[in-house]
Scaffold this motif. Structure first.
Motif, mmCIF file in Angstrom:
data_model
loop_
_atom_site.group_PDB
_atom_site.id
_atom_site.type_symbol
_atom_site.label_atom_id
_atom_site.label_comp_id
_atom_site.label_asym_id
_atom_site.label_seq_id
_atom_site.Cartn_x
_atom_site.Cartn_y
_atom_site.Cartn_z
ATOM 1 N N GLN A 224 0.839 -1.208 0.000
ATOM 2 C CA GLN A 224 0.000 0.000 0.000
ATOM 3 C C GLN A 224 0.870 1.252 0.000
ATOM 4 O OE1 GLN A 224 -2.523 -0.329 3.426
ATOM 5 N NE2 GLN A 224 -3.660 -2.048 2.568
ATOM 6 N N LEU A 225 1.928 1.190 0.815
ATOM 7 C CA LEU A 225 2.847 2.329 0.882
ATOM 8 C C LEU A 225 3.447 2.590 -0.494
ATOM 9 C CD1 LEU A 225 4.500 4.369 2.573
ATOM 10 C CD2 LEU A 225 6.186 2.572 2.916
ATOM 11 N N GLU B 98 2.235 1.782 -3.326
ATOM 12 C CA GLU B 98 1.193 2.258 -4.233
ATOM 13 C C GLU B 98 0.955 3.748 -4.048
ATOM 14 O OE1 GLU B 98 -3.248 1.013 -4.576
ATOM 15 O OE2 GLU B 98 -1.978 -0.777 -4.567
ATOM 16 N N SER B 99 0.815 4.171 -2.772
ATOM 17 C CA SER B 99 0.558 5.596 -2.562
ATOM 18 C C SER B 99 1.807 6.419 -2.873
ATOM 19 C CB SER B 99 0.032 5.880 -1.156
ATOM 20 O OG SER B 99 0.849 5.304 -0.204
ATOM 21 N N ARG C 43 1.561 7.047 -6.478
ATOM 22 C CA ARG C 43 0.599 8.121 -6.760
ATOM 23 C C ARG C 43 1.223 9.474 -6.461
ATOM 24 N NH1 ARG C 43 -3.608 4.746 -4.867
ATOM 25 N NH2 ARG C 43 -3.369 5.518 -2.771
ATOM 26 N N MET C 44 1.961 9.524 -5.341
ATOM 27 C CA MET C 44 2.620 10.770 -4.971
ATOM 28 C C MET C 44 3.616 11.180 -6.048
ATOM 29 S SD MET C 44 4.952 11.584 -1.658
ATOM 30 C CE MET C 44 6.424 10.940 -2.414
ATOM 31 N N GLN D 183 1.716 12.671 -8.874
ATOM 32 C CA GLN D 183 1.180 13.991 -8.539
ATOM 33 C C GLN D 183 2.295 15.035 -8.524
ATOM 34 O OE1 GLN D 183 -2.063 14.728 -8.254
ATOM 35 N NE2 GLN D 183 -1.426 16.849 -8.088
#
Lengths: 223, 464
Positions: free
Chosen positions: B222-223, B225-226, B229-230, B233
């Protein structure tokens, strides 16, 4: 036409004066309320442009004196976003106001509107069919919709409505819209009348403007 | 990262040690409470049987020694003492051969000695393995009408049977396997963390494309994955920032260049009145554009701050819009544009200065991009849940390709930038509307005109 400009900022005063001169107005300039009142001792003005923020007597007090004692219509210059200024301005009797910073063209437009209004002795609201014409705010209302016509068209329509069912002569209409010393072609009047007709039709007005050849126009209610 | 490895291994060892200690204490308690007594009684039975054998079968003095020797070979340590105090040992020798006073009662009172039950070694349960004469059971018996005492304890060799060794290896194997397991698992955990650290370093170097390739379903997955995304962004923000700076510098530079250029012309050249007027007009336009741009940029950047301090009050929208129209009346007059409006009395809780910006921008656009003699329609209405404002003009319109982009910063349909727009107006409008819990939609037909529809949702009525 003589216009009194009262502002403690000499540059704005000069700028406004130059533009007014250019438009054919005569300009009286004053730095503050005292100066303005001194000027008015031996001269008259048709309109005054007054800044709200001035040392000594402020714009509101001066406006009250000018409107009550001299009968001169006043346009106030207020700073941006001072809503209370606006209300206070109307309370003190000003005809109109302009928010600083303004464009000179806006000021000229407002001056023209106020002068037109001041020279009129007719009823403020004229009704014809489902038309309601407010000669003070220059608004035309048809079926609860408000329409702002271009000024000249408004003048023509308001005169025709005020004289509904009566023939109005071309000369009278031209004088009303363009002034007595108009030298343009007669065709311009026809164009304007046609435009008014289009607009009336578009908004579903229950009045019609008929041409009386060689004489003028007549506004009649339709059923 | 080494430290994490070390921590994992240390933690495993500590856990092992603690569990050993705790289980030792627990088993010890069980041993003290019941096992010890049982073992004692069990050995008393054995001792009694041996004594019985001595009394009935081997009472003739010479044979009992062979009997006891063979008994000791079965895995027992034996000691026989007579009333006269003569003692004899069989089997493995004891380390300490002292007997407590209690043991003498075997001879004097014919009482069984429970040495194994009462013996308290230094290491509690370990006392069980003490090779001392004190740590025995003693039973009385008679042989040749003489009282004897038989003291007995099982040989330690008997205690440590083969099965015990197997168990011991079993535990060693468990320890080894769990420690290697922990090392392997730590590696498995730490590898993606090392990778993320590397990726973070890359981001500081403005490289947003560092591949992570971490496909896991746990928290680290999960880390990752985010984190991905970061990255995306950040890359987007970086690009936006760069194009913003490019646009700003271009939009500031070009009017400044024009002003400079034409001002120079005015200073040095001999010009006709016509040229003179034209150049002055260009300088005038360009300075207006600059002033507009600065104002709008300032507003936009202050709106960008997450918590723009809105000065909320009850705003009469109909009056505000009417007032805006009034201020632009001279422009309408100049272009002979007819404006009509249907404004219901509507109150919205909002920031009046910001809201004025919306009407100002939309009306300016509607005038600027309208045709001479065109018209503008403005309507304001409300329902229970929403307020709707419509700005409709008969202007040049916007093409289908362009309409999706008109709310973007610095986007201008007129790419030649002939009109004095800044490309910021509509993005300001959009941002202000969103701050007031609303949305704006544009609908346009090239050549026919554009309609902007603004909807403000009443508090908490917006469907998310």
């Amino acid at each position: 036409m003589k216009i009194l400009v009262v502002d403690d900022d000499v540059h704005i005063q000069k700028l406004v004066a130059i533009h007014l001169n250019h438009e054919g107005y005569q300009v009286l300039r004053a730095n503050n309320a005292q100066e303005a009142l001194m000027l008015l001792e031996d001269q008259t003005a048709d309109l005054a442009v007054v800044d709200v923020m001035m040392p000594g007597m402020n714009g509101f007090e001066l406006t009250r004196l000018l409107t009550d004692d001299f009968g001169i219509p006043v346009i106030l210059l207020t700073a941006k976003g001072q809503l209370s200024d606006k209300e206070q301005g109307f309370l003190s009797g000003s005809e109109d106001y302009i928010v600083k910073p303004f464009e000179v063209k806006e000021l000229l437009f407002r001056i023209a509107v106020v002068l037109r209004r001041a020279g009129r002795a007719m009823e403020t609201v004229v009704k014809a069919g489902n038309l309601s014409i407010d000669r003070k705010s220059f608004e035309v209302e048809i079926n609860q919709e408000t329409i702002l016509f271009p000024l000249k068209e408004f003048e023509l329509l308001s005169l025709l409505s005020a004289r509904k069912n009566k023939i109005t002569q071309r000369a009278a209409l031209i004088e009303q819209a363009w002034g007595a010393d108009y030298e343009g072609s007669e065709q311009t009047l026809n164009t304007h009348i046609n435009r008014i007709r289009d607009r009336l039709k578009k908004y579903g007005a229950t009045v019609e403007i008929q041409t009386i050849r060689g004489i003028g126009y007549i506004l009649e209610e339709t059923k | 990262m080494r430290t994490l490895y070390r921590k994992f291994i240390a933690a495993t060892l500590v856990i092992l040690a603690i569990s050993i200690l705790l289980s030792f204490l627990l088993t010890n308690w069980v041993y003290m409470a019941s096992t010890k007594g049982k073992i004692d009684r069990h050995n008393v039975v054995i001792a009694e049987e041996i004594a019985n054998g001595l009394e009935h079968m081997h009472s003739s003095g010479s044979t009992y020694e062979t009997y006891l020797n063979s008994m000791s070979k079965l895995g027992y340590q034996l000691y026989i003492v007579s009333e006269s105090g003569d003692g004899e040992f069989f089997g493995q020798p004891f380390n300490k051969t002292d007997l407590p006073e209690e043991a003498e009662k075997v001879l004097t009172d014919q009482k069984v000695y429970h040495g194994m039950d009462s013996f308290a070694g230094q290491f509690l349960m370990m006392g069980h393995f003490s090779n001392d004469l004190e740590n025995t059971v003693g039973v009385p018996f008679t042989m040749d009408n003489q009282n004897y005492g038989l003291f007995l304890r099982p040989d330690n060799k008997l205690l440590f049977s083969d099965i015990h060794m197997i168990f011991a290896w079993f535990f060693v194997a468990i320890a080894v396997v769990s420690i290697t397991g922990v090392i392997w698992f730590a590696k498995h955990l730490i590898k993606p963390i090392t990778k993320l650290t590397e990726a973070t370093r890359e981001i500081t170097r403005e490289n947003f494309n560092f591949p992570l390739n971490i496909e896991r379903r746990d928290e680290i997955g999960q880390l990752a994955e985010s984190f991905g995304r970061m990255q995306a962004q950040l890359q987007h923000n970086d690009e936006a920032r760069k194009s913003f700076i490019n646009n700003v510098s271009h939009d500031f530079q070009s009017p400044l260049m024009n002003i400079q250029g034409y001002a120079e012309l005015l200073q040095t050249q001999k010009l006709s009145d016509e040229e003179h007027g034209e150049y002055v007009q260009i300088i005038d336009q360009e300075s207006k554009r600059l002033s507009n741009l600065t104002k709008q940029l300032l507003l936009l950047t202050s709106l960008d701050q997450k918590s723009y301090p809105m000065k909320l009050s009850e705003v009469k929208l109909d009056e505000q819009i009417k007032e805006t129209i009034r201020r632009h009346q001279w422009r309408l007059e100049e272009k002979e544009i007819e404006i009509s409006y249907k404004l219901a009395p509507v109150i919205l809780k909002g920031d009046p200065e910001l809201l004025v910006n919306i009407w100002d921008n939309l009306l300016t656009n509607a005038i600027k991009y309208n045709s001479h003699g065109g018209s503008i329609l403005i309507s304001l209405s409300q329902t229970q849940t929403a307020i709707e404002v419509v700005f409709k003009d008969t202007g040049i319109g916007i093409s289908v390709d362009a309409i999706g982009q008109i709310f973007e910063r610095f986007y201008r349909v007129d790419s030649a930038r002939k009109k004095d727009g800044t490309g910021l107006g509509l993005s300001i409008v959009k941002q202000i509307i969103e701050l007031h819990n609303g949305e704006i939609k544009a609908d346009s037909q090239a050549g026919k005109g554009t309609t902007f529809i603004i909807t403000f949702f009443r508090e908490k009525q917006r469907e998310e």
